[in-house]
Enzyme design. Structure first.
Site, PDB file in Angstrom:
ATOM      1  N   GLY A 121       0.798  -1.230   0.000  1.00 51.42           N
ATOM      2  CA  GLY A 121       0.000   0.000   0.000  1.00 51.42           C
ATOM      3  C   GLY A 121       0.827   1.275   0.000  1.00 51.42           C
ATOM      4  N   SER A 175       0.794  -1.066  -9.558  1.00 50.09           N
ATOM      5  CA  SER A 175       0.743  -1.859  -8.318  1.00 50.09           C
ATOM      6  C   SER A 175      -0.700  -2.186  -7.979  1.00 50.09           C
ATOM      7  CB  SER A 175       1.354  -1.071  -7.154  1.00 50.09           C
ATOM      8  OG  SER A 175       2.740  -1.132  -7.233  1.00 50.09           O
TER       9      SER A 175
HETATM   10  C1  LIG Z   1       6.933  -6.076  -0.771  1.00 48.27           C
HETATM   11  C2  LIG Z   1       6.946  -5.561  -2.182  1.00 48.27           C
HETATM   12  C3  LIG Z   1       6.853  -4.183  -2.396  1.00 48.27           C
HETATM   13  C4  LIG Z   1       6.846  -3.683  -3.701  1.00 48.27           C
HETATM   14  N1  LIG Z   1       6.754  -2.316  -3.897  1.00 48.27           N
HETATM   15  C5  LIG Z   1       6.741  -1.825  -5.162  1.00 48.27           C
HETATM   16  C6  LIG Z   1       6.686  -0.430  -5.398  1.00 48.27           C
HETATM   17  O1  LIG Z   1       6.690   0.415  -4.495  1.00 48.27           O
HETATM   18  N2  LIG Z   1       6.640   0.000  -6.689  1.00 48.27           N
HETATM   19  C7  LIG Z   1       6.657  -0.873  -7.747  1.00 48.27           C
HETATM   20  O2  LIG Z   1       6.630  -0.433  -8.907  1.00 48.27           O
HETATM   21  N3  LIG Z   1       6.729  -2.211  -7.549  1.00 48.27           N
HETATM   22  C8  LIG Z   1       6.775  -2.699  -6.287  1.00 48.27           C
HETATM   23  N4  LIG Z   1       6.853  -4.055  -6.099  1.00 48.27           N
HETATM   24  C9  LIG Z   1       6.866  -4.965  -7.283  1.00 48.27           C
HETATM   25  C10 LIG Z   1       8.283  -5.369  -7.682  1.00 48.27           C
HETATM   26  O3  LIG Z   1       9.066  -4.240  -8.005  1.00 48.27           O
HETATM   27  C11 LIG Z   1       8.246  -6.327  -8.909  1.00 48.27           C
HETATM   28  O4  LIG Z   1       7.689  -5.642 -10.008  1.00 48.27           O
HETATM   29  C12 LIG Z   1       7.408  -7.574  -8.632  1.00 48.27           C
HETATM   30  O5  LIG Z   1       7.663  -8.058  -7.330  1.00 48.27           O
HETATM   31  C13 LIG Z   1       7.662  -8.692  -9.671  1.00 48.27           C
HETATM   32  O6  LIG Z   1       9.032  -9.044  -9.732  1.00 48.27           O
HETATM   33  P1  LIG Z   1       9.657 -10.289  -8.886  1.00 48.27           P
HETATM   34  O7  LIG Z   1       8.829 -11.495  -9.205  1.00 48.27           O
HETATM   35  O8  LIG Z   1      11.076 -10.385  -9.334  1.00 48.27           O
HETATM   36  O9  LIG Z   1       9.534  -9.903  -7.440  1.00 48.27           O
HETATM   37  C14 LIG Z   1       6.907  -4.580  -4.799  1.00 48.27           C
HETATM   38  C15 LIG Z   1       7.014  -5.960  -4.572  1.00 48.27           C
HETATM   39  C16 LIG Z   1       7.041  -6.457  -3.289  1.00 48.27           C
HETATM   40  C17 LIG Z   1       7.159  -7.954  -3.092  1.00 48.27           C
END
Ligand SMILES: Cc1cc2nc3c(=O)[nH]c(=O)nc-3n(C[C@H](O)[C@H](O)[C@H](O)COP(=O)(O)O)c2cc1C
Length: 329
Positions: A121, A175
């Site tokens: 959030g 998001s």
């Molecule tokens: C706890 C958490 C917080 C995240 N916060 C953001 C954020 O602030 N902005 C954003 O663009 N993506 C956010 N993401 C998404 C990640 O940047 C990424 O796009 C997503 O986790 C998919 O990649 P992955 O499978 O390698 O984690 C967040 C992911 C997680 C798990």
């Protein structure tokens, strides 16, 4: 040596971190990232100049990008020494946000491997406080600053405020954890004004980060609108929205290898459709050298990674880079 340290982290994750309640393992992991000077150890890096790429005209020493999640500059500073080609800061909103009530993050075991579901959030200190924090962050590698908001003016304000501290700027319109940002894909025609206004507000390269949940909208409306506005970098993409009763919101964003197959298809299709008119960051479930290789072969310019960094450990970056280097021989 890389193999031994890697095994050690995997054992720590498997027998300690993955068994503690999520809040405790996040606290331990982030404490370690903040305070243990891992960034001084060359073991995490592979400085072969053949791995370098450019993204929006900015040179990255390699194509691996720490995806947006951390806003703490002590962590970002350490992360910059852990082998990444670039590091992304958390999406910042104009005012501070406390984020959703706990629990906001749970682990999930999927057929494809370990993942996370979060409903963070946008917990963040807001634009003014974050400007002060970023002012003290040296750029050992390029920094991508990120903006989130509800109105075009929010993005313009955050981009105007943060751009001097970033080498590139990312617009988070994807998001799934707040109506605030996720709603953009349900009214995509309004995005062209956001893109035009942001493009006019900065000379820095701009990235649009899109959602895997809106394939048609992305490809029919959002990406063409970005290109029309002169924004030529797409990050495909964010987490996938799923129901998760363990979280305070009952829903959250799924990350990790369960979203990899769809991400790969998305990257392949977008590259085929838009050709070299755009640069593409493939983000979603990359947690092994093989998955990084597949993403790059599908047409990605660079790979974004967050969950794999947690579940596979900080040496994942080095292992991927060594594998990519091997292919260049
Ligand atoms: C706890 C958490 C917080 C995240 N916060 C953001 C954020 O602030 N902005 C954003 O663009 N993506 C956010 N993401 C998404 C990640 O940047 C990424 O796009 C997503 O986790 C998919 O990649 P992955 O499978 O390698 O984690 C967040 C992911 C997680 C798990």
């Amino acid at each position: 040596m890389v193999g031994a340290v890697d095994l050690l982290y995997r054992a720590l994750y498997r027998f300690v971190l993955s068994r503690l309640p999520e809040r405790a393992s996040i606290a331990i992991g982030q404490w370690g990232l903040r305070h243990v000077p891992l960034d001084h150890l060359p073991i995490f890096r592979n400085d072969d100049p053949r791995l370098a790429i450019t993204l929006g005209g900015v040179r990255l020493a390699n194509p691996l990008i720490l995806s947006s999640m951390y806003y703490d500059t002590a962590i970002l500073r350490r992360a910059m020494g852990l082998g990444w080609g670039a590091v992304t800061a958390k999406s910042i909103t104009p005012g501070p946000r406390p984020g959703h009530p706990e629990p906001t993050l749970v682990r999930i075991e999927t057929a494809e491997g370990p993942g996370l579901v979060n409903c963070n959030g946008f917990k963040n200190p807001g634009l003014e406080a974050y400007r002060a924090a970023l002012a003290g962050l040296p750029h050992r590698v390029p920094l991508i600053v990120a903006a989130a908001g509800e109105f075009a003016e929010d993005y313009v304000r955050v981009v105007e405020g943060l751009q001097e501290f970033g080498d590139l700027v990312e617009l988070n319109i994807s998001s799934p954890n707040t109506k605030l940002v996720y709603g953009w894909s349900t009214r995509p025609h309004e995005l062209k004004d956001v893109f035009r206004a942001v493009r006019a507000a900065t000379v820095k390269p701009v990235i649009v980060k899109i959602s895997p949940d809106f394939r048609e909208t992305n490809e029919e409306i959002t990406i063409p609108a970005a290109l029309d506005a002169g924004i030529t970098i797409v990050n495909y993409g964010n987490t996938r929205r799923v129901d998760e009763p363990r979280l305070s919101q009952g829903t959250g964003g799924l990350s990790g290898p369960a979203i990899f197959a769809t991400m790969l298809e998305n990257v392949r299709r977008v590259r085929a459709r838009f050709g070299d008119r755009l640069e593409l960051i493939a983000t979603g479930g990359i947690d092994s050298p093989e998955r990084a290789r597949q993403a790059l072969e599908a047409g990605a310019t660079a790979c974004g990674i967050f969950t794999g960094f947690i579940t596979r450990g900080p040496l994942l970056v080095r292992r991927i880079l060594d594998a990519l280097q091997g292919e260049k021989k």
